[in-house]
Design an enzyme around this catalytic site. Structure first.
Site, PDB file in Angstrom:
ATOM      1  N   SER A  90      -7.913  -8.858   2.095  1.00 30.12           N
ATOM      2  CA  SER A  90      -8.316  -7.506   1.689  1.00 30.12           C
ATOM      3  C   SER A  90      -7.868  -6.413   2.645  1.00 30.12           C
ATOM      4  O   SER A  90      -7.975  -5.228   2.321  1.00 30.12           O
ATOM      5  CB  SER A  90      -9.839  -7.443   1.514  1.00 30.12           C
ATOM      6  OG  SER A  90     -10.226  -8.042   0.295  1.00 30.12           O
ATOM      7  N   LYS A  93      -5.549  -3.822   1.306  1.00 30.98           N
ATOM      8  CA  LYS A  93      -6.023  -2.660   0.557  1.00 30.98           C
ATOM      9  C   LYS A  93      -5.709  -1.360   1.290  1.00 30.98           C
ATOM     10  O   LYS A  93      -5.689  -0.281   0.683  1.00 30.98           O
ATOM     11  CB  LYS A  93      -7.528  -2.775   0.300  1.00 30.98           C
ATOM     12  CG  LYS A  93      -7.909  -3.860  -0.707  1.00 30.98           C
ATOM     13  CD  LYS A  93      -9.415  -3.849  -0.962  1.00 30.98           C
ATOM     14  CE  LYS A  93      -9.812  -4.784  -2.104  1.00 30.98           C
ATOM     15  NZ  LYS A  93      -9.931  -6.178  -1.682  1.00 30.98           N
ATOM     16  N   SER A 155     -14.739  -2.695  -1.055  1.00 25.27           N
ATOM     17  CA  SER A 155     -13.611  -3.625  -1.098  1.00 25.27           C
ATOM     18  C   SER A 155     -13.372  -4.131  -2.518  1.00 25.27           C
ATOM     19  O   SER A 155     -13.059  -5.301  -2.743  1.00 25.27           O
ATOM     20  CB  SER A 155     -13.832  -4.817  -0.152  1.00 25.27           C
ATOM     21  OG  SER A 155     -12.621  -5.505   0.059  1.00 25.27           O
TER      22      SER A 155
END
Length: 424
Positions: A90, A93, A155
């Site tokens: 993640s 991102k 997230s």
């Protein structure tokens, strides 16, 4: 920028070469004596992926890959396997967020624009997927502002897919075109992307060095958006979720950025904090336990704040070195930085510094004042501590026909000599 290519030339320059146009262009490396206030002596140093040893006051960490930098100068305080490509999970991102920030800054989109949550985004990134999500309702319309909150604070994998589809039509095109294009523009040369959110895919690869570079760019370029990373919670679809960054509640001055986990990548984090006016950025990846991730990042940041301080090496516009000129009315031109050149150094002052001006040259005249020519690289001990562009301090006009002929002949002879030497 090409790498340093040391030779035995006694002039203090190291050279490499590449053929450009009708004459030879040389990579020139000028070794600059750095005036250090604590009396250190400047020595040549080799690049290393490790910081000082623990017994020498260095950091002792368990993360397979890690880097710690100072945000203002980009000084590297510690690094370990910093250029090893791994699944960023993640943490990737941050790339999606930067693409959106950039599009907003360019005026291509607005925070109030709305995108529709497709069935694809809902199934792959929403509640049915079982991963981190902002719980966006299928077929609902959500503003870019709220989608950014969902992607950064919660997230949300679904938020990233909705943004990708809204900007590029589909997630694959967003990853292969928009994310890759921006990464290359920002100097992230190794990173590759297969989706918008870091969900497992062999095509998702980043290094901790490039994640740190991206984090630094976001912090410096988008202060109005960076505030999102420090928000403690966000509610969407009547579901309140806390920020997933554990540093926000455990370290003084922590205000970002992003955690990540996949089976392939392990536990990782991009974190940042400010103490006493100094901002540090830490990136770690590849740990087996989320608690270890938190303690490792916190420990590394605390070590940096405790053991380092900022020193100015060159004042703004102070000549740092000189570049050789081809065909000009002057044989060389002074190079400087428009901003002070600073570096983080140990408070103990027991590491030596060396600065090298690296550029492709000789530089062909005419030359304008303020023209970027190369970079100054500063080594602290055995590590490259920081790098920043250098620019010409004055204009250089075109020289006489005789001067251009002499320079051309000189470059030809040097090129022939070097070509012959390479065949030996």
């Amino acid at each position: 920028m090409a790498a340093d290519m040391p030779t035995s030339r006694s002039s203090g320059f190291a050279t490499g070469h590449a053929r450009t146009g009708r004459f030879w262009r040389n990579l020139l490396v000028a070794v600059v004596a750095v005036a250090v206030g604590w009396g250190g002596i400047v020595y040549a140093a080799n690049q290393s992926v490790q910081g000082a040893k623990k017994e020498e006051g260095g950091f002792d960490g368990d993360a397979p890959t890690a880097i710690l930098i100072e945000a203002n100068s980009g000084s590297v305080l510690f690094e370990k396997n910093a250029d090893e490509l791994r699944a960023p999970s993640s943490m990737m991102k941050l790339v999606t967020a930067e693409v959106v920030f950039h599009a907003i800054k360019q005026g291509d989109i607005k925070l109030t624009d709305e995108y529709t949550v497709s069935e694809n985004a809902w199934r792959k990134g929403g509640a049915p997927a079982g991963g981190s999500t902002m719980f966006a309702a299928i077929h609902s319309k959500i503003s870019i502002d709220d989608l950014l909150h969902g992607a950064i604070i919660q997230s949300g994998n679904d938020a990233c897919i909705v943004l990708a589809e809204g900007l590029a039509g589909n997630e694959s095109t967003f990853a292969s075109d928009m994310m890759t294009k921006r990464a290359r523009e920002l100097g992230l040369t190794q990173s590759t992307f297969a989706n918008s959110n870091g969900l497992p895919n062999p095509g998702n690869k980043m290094t901790v060095r490039e994640l740190a570079k991206l984090a630094r760019y976001i912090i410096q370029t988008y202060p109005e958006f960076y505030k999102l990373f420090g928000e403690k919670e966000f509610t969407w679809n009547k579901i309140k979720q806390p920020n997933r960054n554990p540093l926000l509640n455990s370290l003084e001055g922590a205000d970002g950025l992003k955690t990540g986990y996949t089976k392939e990548g392990g536990y990782g984090m991009v974190g940042s904090a400010v103490q006493n006016g100094v901002r540090l950025i830490v990136v770690i990846n590849g740990l087996d336990d989320p608690d270890d991730r938190t303690s490792e990042a916190k420990k590394m940041l605390e070590w940096g704040f405790r053991n380092f301080e900022v020193r100015t090496l060159f004042a703004a516009q102070q000549p740092i070195g000189y570049a050789k000129v081809f065909g000009g009315d002057s044989r060389s031109v002074a190079l400087a930085s428009p901003q002070p050149v600073t570096v983080m150094v140990p408070k103990s002052g027991n590491e030596k510094l060396i600065a090298r001006v690296v550029y492709n040259g000789p530089v062909r005249a005419p030359i304008t004042a303020g023209q970027q020519v190369g970079v100054v690289r500063v080594w602290r001990g055995a590590n490259i501590a920081m790098e920043t562009p250098v620019y010409t301090t004055e204009a250089v006009g075109t020289g006489s026909t005789m001067r251009r002929a002499i320079d051309g002949a000189s470059e030809l002879v040097i090129g022939m000599f070097r070509a012959g030497a390479e065949k030996l």
